[in-house]
Design a protein around this motif. Structure first.
Motif, PDB file in Angstrom:
ATOM      1  N   TYR A  30       2.993   6.175  10.810  1.00  0.00           N
ATOM      2  CA  TYR A  30       1.864   5.636  10.343  1.00  0.00           C
ATOM      3  C   TYR A  30       0.858   5.475  11.542  1.00  0.00           C
ATOM      4  O   TYR A  30      -0.537   5.430  11.190  1.00  0.00           O
ATOM      5  CB  TYR A  30       1.917   4.251   9.634  1.00  0.00           C
ATOM      6  CG  TYR A  30       2.180   4.430   8.278  1.00  0.00           C
ATOM      7  CD1 TYR A  30       1.213   4.192   7.448  1.00  0.00           C
ATOM      8  CD2 TYR A  30       3.508   4.535   7.612  1.00  0.00           C
ATOM      9  CE1 TYR A  30       1.248   4.626   5.728  1.00  0.00           C
ATOM     10  CE2 TYR A  30       3.700   4.687   6.474  1.00  0.00           C
ATOM     11  CZ  TYR A  30       2.470   4.868   5.354  1.00  0.00           C
ATOM     12  OH  TYR A  30       2.777   4.852   3.971  1.00  0.00           O
ATOM     13  N   GLU A 302     -11.952   9.693   1.671  1.00  0.00           N
ATOM     14  CA  GLU A 302     -11.497   9.803   0.299  1.00  0.00           C
ATOM     15  C   GLU A 302     -12.177  11.009  -0.225  1.00  0.00           C
ATOM     16  O   GLU A 302     -11.267  11.795  -1.082  1.00  0.00           O
ATOM     17  CB  GLU A 302     -11.779   8.586  -0.596  1.00  0.00           C
ATOM     18  CG  GLU A 302     -10.692   7.308  -0.168  1.00  0.00           C
ATOM     19  CD  GLU A 302     -10.916   6.160  -1.163  1.00  0.00           C
ATOM     20  OE1 GLU A 302     -11.729   6.221  -2.094  1.00  0.00           O
ATOM     21  OE2 GLU A 302     -10.281   5.136  -0.917  1.00  0.00           O
ATOM     22  N   LYS A 305     -10.983  14.230   1.388  1.00  0.00           N
ATOM     23  CA  LYS A 305      -9.418  14.499   0.877  1.00  0.00           C
ATOM     24  C   LYS A 305      -9.603  15.139  -0.610  1.00  0.00           C
ATOM     25  O   LYS A 305      -8.934  16.052  -0.811  1.00  0.00           O
ATOM     26  CB  LYS A 305      -8.727  13.378   0.956  1.00  0.00           C
ATOM     27  CG  LYS A 305      -7.243  13.340   0.177  1.00  0.00           C
ATOM     28  CD  LYS A 305      -6.515  12.459   0.172  1.00  0.00           C
ATOM     29  CE  LYS A 305      -4.927  12.508  -0.232  1.00  0.00           C
ATOM     30  NZ  LYS A 305      -4.382  11.170  -0.200  1.00  0.00           N
ATOM     31  N   LYS A 413      -2.811   4.426   6.537  1.00  0.00           N
ATOM     32  CA  LYS A 413      -2.804   5.634   6.311  1.00  0.00           C
ATOM     33  C   LYS A 413      -1.718   6.565   7.075  1.00  0.00           C
ATOM     34  O   LYS A 413      -1.480   5.919   8.219  1.00  0.00           O
ATOM     35  CB  LYS A 413      -4.229   6.476   6.742  1.00  0.00           C
ATOM     36  CG  LYS A 413      -5.431   5.886   5.759  1.00  0.00           C
ATOM     37  CD  LYS A 413      -6.448   6.492   6.076  1.00  0.00           C
ATOM     38  CE  LYS A 413      -7.648   6.011   5.192  1.00  0.00           C
ATOM     39  NZ  LYS A 413      -9.013   6.724   5.571  1.00  0.00           N
ATOM     40  N   THR A 417      -3.252   5.182  11.128  1.00  0.00           N
ATOM     41  CA  THR A 417      -3.630   3.805  11.053  1.00  0.00           C
ATOM     42  C   THR A 417      -3.335   3.241  12.657  1.00  0.00           C
ATOM     43  O   THR A 417      -2.586   3.342  13.270  1.00  0.00           O
ATOM     44  CB  THR A 417      -2.201   2.829  10.225  1.00  0.00           C
ATOM     45  OG1 THR A 417      -2.299   3.740   9.120  1.00  0.00           O
ATOM     46  CG2 THR A 417      -2.536   1.615  10.079  1.00  0.00           C
TER      47      THR A 417
END
Length: 509
Positions: A30, A302, A305, A413, A417
């Motif tokens: 992560y 987002e 993505k 994420k 992260t």
């Protein structure tokens, strides 16, 4: 019995090692590439914190197993040979409190310090903040412990006259006690005026755990109540709002151009905020703008993505689209399963905790029956329900962080992260893990009866002067149910819609 205790110790050691290895795996996968081969102290704190949180959740099933170790013993001293669970509980939660209130803040202050400053100056600044926090916490704890660090137990004084040992018992539902004139035992027929309050001072470690539990209970009630609904509903809504087909190249170029424009605007705003930081203009308005930019950046990521999902590229574009479809199907399955667990949790709280007397043991009885099927099956199910509450807390914190300006978001994420987000979430998990254990010890009191956790989180905490009324009137449980219901209504009214807020990427169908 000795063999049972030895096996329990071996299992506990193996589980601790596995938990540590799993948390290292999470950290490695992560973490952000910028944190590779550096920030070793924050990484150590993250692994330690996650391990403590996981072990604390697993300690309640271990407490139940430890209680059963001497249940069938034939000599009185058998229970003295079992694990000292009360001492272990207190040790775990003292470490938990130290991590939450001192170590993690120090690591965050150091990590988020101005990179232009020397290591010594960053350490000095972080240490000053932690010392100030420690002094304030010590004063508050000392004053509260000195003034109200007592527990008030309500007891009833009972007395009974001596009766001759009978030759025949003849007891029934109408004749419950020995003696021709006694229809009810003294415990039933005692005068209400015989009740009195027995006051004693609790130990300081137990008081620290109790106050940490109260702080965690507030956060757990808010984030957990929201998360218990939004965790499964978010997965289901993600499936409903999924891209139905691959978009054309012209649509992709159009959407990508809009996102690039938004990215440039965000970069310009971020540069301006960074310049204000260098000039020392870090006021309330600056912090508010920083949080707004962070949320816009998260939404932009987002959207990027989503765009990549709708227009897979490369030689394996078809395989990528197939994996996207399977991913959304997995979200649907997990969402439905999570919804079942959430409904079971809410139903159990209402049936077993809010209704007095309880209508049914419900999940308590389920765990006991699973234990009868296989020794560890009930334990695994119990641990799963506890861990699910922790996941709900994280989901609730993320949702409220996106909706409310005054809550800072720290998304987790895969491969992206940062350590400050790691530390924040670990602190939240640690703080709420105490409350999760207390909540589970109360909700599953029938399953976890006569354990050390029951003694700490049941009798002591719920009789502590000043805060016992929060538990007497089920304030946290009621608030939890109310927030879960409001979140469900919110999802039913708004989130199911496919239209996104203005300025966001509009998914093409």
């Amino acid at each position: 019995m000795g063999d049972f205790n030895l096996a329990l110790v071996i299992v506990a050691i193996i589980v601790c090692v596995l938990v540590f290895i799993f948390n290292v795996y999470l950290l490695v996968n992560y973490q952000h590439p910028d944190d590779a081969n550096q920030a070793y102290f924050p990484k150590f704190v993250v692994v330690l914190g996650l391990s403590i949180a996981a072990i604390s959740i697993l300690m309640l099933p271990a407490d139940v197993a430890n209680r059963q170790a001497c249940r069938h013993a034939i000599y009185n001293g058998a229970c003295s040979l079992t694990l000292p669970m009360k001492d272990l509980w207190l040790a775990i939660y003292i470490v938990d409190a130290v991590l939450v209130f001192f170590v993690i803040p120090f690591a965050m202050f150091y990590y988020e310090g101005d990179q232009d400053k020397s290591v010594w100056k960053r350490l000095k600044s972080a240490l000053l903040w932690v010392i100030a926090t420690a002094v304030i916490c010590a004063l508050v704890l000392g004053i509260l412990y000195g003034l109200v660090g007592k527990v008030d137990f309500t007891v009833r004084h009972l007395s009974s006259s001596t009766e001759a040992f009978p030759s025949s018992w003849g007891l029934s539902s109408l004749q419950q006690c020995i003696g021709s004139g006694a229809r009810q035992c003294s415990a039933y027929s005692a005068n209400p005026s015989s009740e009195t309050t027995w006051t004693m001072r609790t130990s300081f470690p137990e008081y620290v755990v109790a106050l940490a539990t109260i702080v965690g209970s507030v956060l757990f009630t808010i984030f957990g109540g929201v998360g218990i609904a939004c965790l499964p509903l978010g997965l289901v809504s993600s499936f409903i709002r999924r891209p139905k087909a691959v978009i054309t190249r012209s649509q992709y170029i159009k959407e990508a151009t809009e996102l690039a424009k938004k990215a440039r605007e965000l970069k310009k705003t971020a540069d301006a905020l960074h310049q204000e930081e260098r000039n020392g203009k870090k006021g309330r308005k600056w912090r508010k703008n920083v949080k707004a930019v962070e949320k816009e950046l998260l939404l932009l990521e987002e959207d990027v993505k989503s765009l990549e999902e709708m227009y897979p590229q490369g030689e394996k574009a078809e395989a990528a689209w197939a994996m996207t479809v399977l991913g959304y199907l997995a979200k649907l399955v997990l969402g439905v399963l999570g919804l079942i667990v959430s409904v079971a949790w809410v139903a159990h709280i209402v049936i077993y905790l809010l209704i007095d007397p309880p209508l049914s043991p419900f999940l308590n009885e389920v765990f006991i029956k699973l234990d009868d099927v296989w020794g560890l099956l009930g334990t695994v199910a119990f641990a799963f329900f506890c861990f699910y509450l922790l996941l709900a807390v994280i989901a609730g914190a993320m949702m409220l962080g996106l909706k409310l300006v005054f809550i800072t978001i720290h998304p987790m994420k895969w491969g992206a992260t940062l350590m400050n987000s790691f530390l924040f979430n670990v602190g939240l998990i640690l703080l709420c893990s105490i409350s999760v254990i207390q909540f589970c010890a109360t909700a599953f009191a029938y399953y976890a009866q006569a354990t050390a956790a029951q003694e700490i989180f049941g009798h002591t905490l719920q009789s502590l002067r000043g805060i016992k009324y929060l538990y007497k009137y089920n304030v946290f449980q009621i608030a939890f149910i109310v927030l879960a219901g409001l979140t469900f209504v919110y999802y039913a009214a708004f989130v199911w819609r496919r239209k996104k807020p203005s300025g966001r990427l509009q998914l093409s169908t």
